[in-house]
Motif scaffolding. Structure first.
Motif, mmCIF file in Angstrom:
data_model
loop_
_atom_site.group_PDB
_atom_site.id
_atom_site.type_symbol
_atom_site.label_atom_id
_atom_site.label_comp_id
_atom_site.label_asym_id
_atom_site.label_seq_id
_atom_site.Cartn_x
_atom_site.Cartn_y
_atom_site.Cartn_z
ATOM 1 N N VAL A 108 55.738 54.158 -19.359
ATOM 2 C CA VAL A 108 54.695 54.527 -18.717
ATOM 3 C C VAL A 108 54.698 53.533 -17.845
ATOM 4 O O VAL A 108 54.386 54.087 -16.442
ATOM 5 C CB VAL A 108 53.621 55.169 -19.749
ATOM 6 N N ALA A 109 54.306 52.264 -17.553
ATOM 7 C CA ALA A 109 54.400 51.186 -17.225
ATOM 8 C C ALA A 109 56.016 51.077 -15.942
ATOM 9 O O ALA A 109 55.871 51.324 -14.978
ATOM 10 C CB ALA A 109 54.091 49.803 -17.278
ATOM 11 N N VAL A 110 56.679 51.788 -16.339
ATOM 12 C CA VAL A 110 57.677 51.454 -15.323
ATOM 13 C C VAL A 110 58.121 52.614 -14.620
ATOM 14 O O VAL A 110 58.370 52.766 -13.635
ATOM 15 C CB VAL A 110 59.510 51.444 -16.470
ATOM 16 N N ILE A 111 57.409 53.864 -15.204
ATOM 17 C CA ILE A 111 57.779 55.131 -14.897
ATOM 18 C C ILE A 111 56.808 54.573 -13.217
ATOM 19 O O ILE A 111 57.041 55.584 -12.387
ATOM 20 C CB ILE A 111 56.686 56.102 -15.437
ATOM 21 N N MET A 112 55.483 54.076 -14.162
ATOM 22 C CA MET A 112 54.411 54.236 -12.412
ATOM 23 C C MET A 112 55.094 53.035 -11.597
ATOM 24 O O MET A 112 55.214 53.486 -10.352
ATOM 25 C CB MET A 112 53.001 53.475 -13.217
ATOM 26 N N TRP A 113 55.775 52.467 -12.079
ATOM 27 C CA TRP A 113 56.512 51.273 -10.839
ATOM 28 C C TRP A 113 57.429 52.347 -10.448
ATOM 29 O O TRP A 113 57.831 52.401 -8.551
ATOM 30 C CB TRP A 113 57.381 50.024 -11.615
ATOM 31 N N PHE A 114 58.575 53.095 -10.892
ATOM 32 C CA PHE A 114 59.552 53.816 -10.361
ATOM 33 C C PHE A 114 58.511 54.893 -9.667
ATOM 34 O O PHE A 114 59.386 54.637 -8.049
ATOM 35 C CB PHE A 114 60.398 54.753 -11.555
ATOM 36 N N LEU A 115 57.551 55.313 -9.641
ATOM 37 C CA LEU A 115 56.787 56.379 -8.942
ATOM 38 C C LEU A 115 56.346 56.003 -7.707
ATOM 39 O O LEU A 115 57.016 56.851 -6.667
ATOM 40 C CB LEU A 115 55.573 56.836 -10.361
ATOM 41 N N LEU A 116 55.829 54.712 -7.811
ATOM 42 C CA LEU A 116 55.227 54.048 -6.612
ATOM 43 C C LEU A 116 55.861 53.736 -5.765
ATOM 44 O O LEU A 116 56.230 53.601 -4.238
ATOM 45 C CB LEU A 116 54.145 53.222 -6.827
ATOM 46 N N GLU A 117 57.392 52.616 -6.116
ATOM 47 C CA GLU A 117 57.883 52.067 -5.322
ATOM 48 C C GLU A 117 59.411 52.773 -4.840
ATOM 49 O O GLU A 117 60.129 52.703 -4.051
ATOM 50 C CB GLU A 117 58.409 51.199 -5.746
ATOM 51 N N LYS A 118 59.814 53.764 -5.549
ATOM 52 C CA LYS A 118 61.249 54.447 -5.170
ATOM 53 C C LYS A 118 61.246 55.789 -5.692
ATOM 54 O O LYS A 118 62.411 56.239 -5.130
ATOM 55 C CB LYS A 118 62.339 54.127 -6.855
ATOM 56 N N THR A 119 59.788 56.856 -4.872
ATOM 57 C CA THR A 119 59.855 58.413 -4.717
ATOM 58 C C THR A 119 59.008 58.452 -3.575
ATOM 59 O O THR A 119 58.125 57.316 -2.894
ATOM 60 C CB THR A 119 59.498 58.911 -5.925
#
Length: 348
Positions: A200-211
């Motif tokens: 979930v930490a990876v998901i949050m990083w991806f969501l905020l930084e890459k989308t």
């Protein structure tokens, strides 16, 4: 010149060191041996494979609540309601885990989804009131903590449980418990939840930084007026941020219900997981990976503190003082930044 990235790394590290030093001074002032105290804390966290497992188990919900608070902060919101979202997520996960019979591949994801949905709903209400009526989210989320606590207790006593003390235990097909993890750590309560937390930490990083959705959420957090002028739907992003934040916290509750305890007891007071998540988010710089590191620190302090009274005759409450001091120094980060800049100028 120090870059912002260097500041973001140095300030939490210095804050932790200052907190530990201040804690040592307080221990010495009251006649306790700081070295023995911190040695006992370390041994209570990592000195035995059982304690190591318990430390990682404690880290797991801290990651979720830290991510919940950090996600809202990054979107310009203050989610002080992670505690209530943890409670309703815990309740929903245990209800689904105890009430249904299904194969694990269906039952466990369904229980996790229920916890995330419950937390999301608990985050949706203050998000909607903020977006539509301008009601400050801090006030609403604080009040909803108490609503969650008392409503969940009432539901457990009157609806979910026959013995009036706790809800029924979950079925094995909805459990996060792992026999091989427990055996490997001398039968600690370590479970698979830590893997979900890191994911979930990876998901949050991806969501905020890459989308693009994450870009909008961060833009609204920086400047709502500029974001609205640029054509972004500020109200929608406020609601979305609180929903996602609540879902993260709800999953933190599922870690306790499906992993650590396997049921949900009635609570005479708050679990403090949500409130500690605020400190975890601050120390982690509201960054997904920083939150993971901060959660490890807080889990270490919480579990290690249990060993301090017996091994070093140091009250475990001193760890709470150390945590409070760390938060104080993080909140006073502008002072640390000023000192660093002064040293930099004098070094030229």
């Amino acid at each position: 010149m120090f870059t912002n990235r260097m500041f973001n790394i140095l300030v939490p590290v210095i804050s932790v060191l200052l907190g530990l030093i201040a804690g040592a001074i307080i221990m010495a002032a009251f006649g306790y041996n700081p070295l023995s105290g911190y040695q006992a804390l370390w041994d209570g966290s990592f000195g035995d494979i059982y304690y190591f497992g318990e430390t990682i188990r404690q880290v797991t919900p801290y990651i979720f609540t830290g991510l919940a608070v950090a996600f809202a902060f990054r979107s310009g919101l203050f989610n002080i309601g992670a505690e209530g979202q943890v409670i309703v997520g815990w309740l929903a996960a245990v209800w689904v885990g105890a009430a249904f019979d299904a194969p694990m591949i269906i039952h466990l994801p369904l229980a996790l989804l229920a916890s995330a949905l419950a937390g999301a709903i608990w985050g949706f209400i203050p998000g909607l009131l903020k977006a539509k009526l301008g009601v400050h989210e801090v006030i609403i989320t604080i009040m909803m903590n108490y609503i969650a606590l008392h409503v969940s207790n009432a539901l457990i006593r009157s609806v979910l449980s026959e013995n009036q003390d706790s809800s029924d235990p979950i079925k094995e097909s909805a459990s996060l418990a792992s026999n091989w993890l427990m055996e490997m750590t001398s039968f600690s309560r370590l479970h698979y939840g830590i893997l979900i937390a890191l994911f979930v930490a990876v998901i949050m990083w991806f969501l905020l930084e890459k989308t693009s959705a994450g870009f909008e959420l961060r833009s609204v957090g920086f400047n709502q007026h500029a974001s609205q002028y640029a054509g972004m739907n500020v109200g929608k992003n406020i609601i979305l941020a609180m929903v996602i934040s609540g879902a993260f916290a709800g999953l933190g509750g599922a870690m306790e219900g499906l992993g650590t305890f396997g049921y949900m007891p009635t609570h005479s007071a708050f679990t403090n997981l949500g409130f500690d998540g605020i400190a975890v988010a601050l120390l982690g710089g509201n960054n997904a990976f920083g939150v993971v590191l901060a959660a490890i620190l807080f889990g270490t302090l919480k579990i290690g503190a249990l060993n301090m009274p017996t091994a070093a005759d140091v009250p475990s409450e001193l760890v709470e003082i150390v945590i409070a001091l760390i938060i104080f120094f993080v909140a006073s980060s502008y002072i640390i930044r000023w000192v660093l800049l002064r040293f930099k100028k004098e070094g030229k």
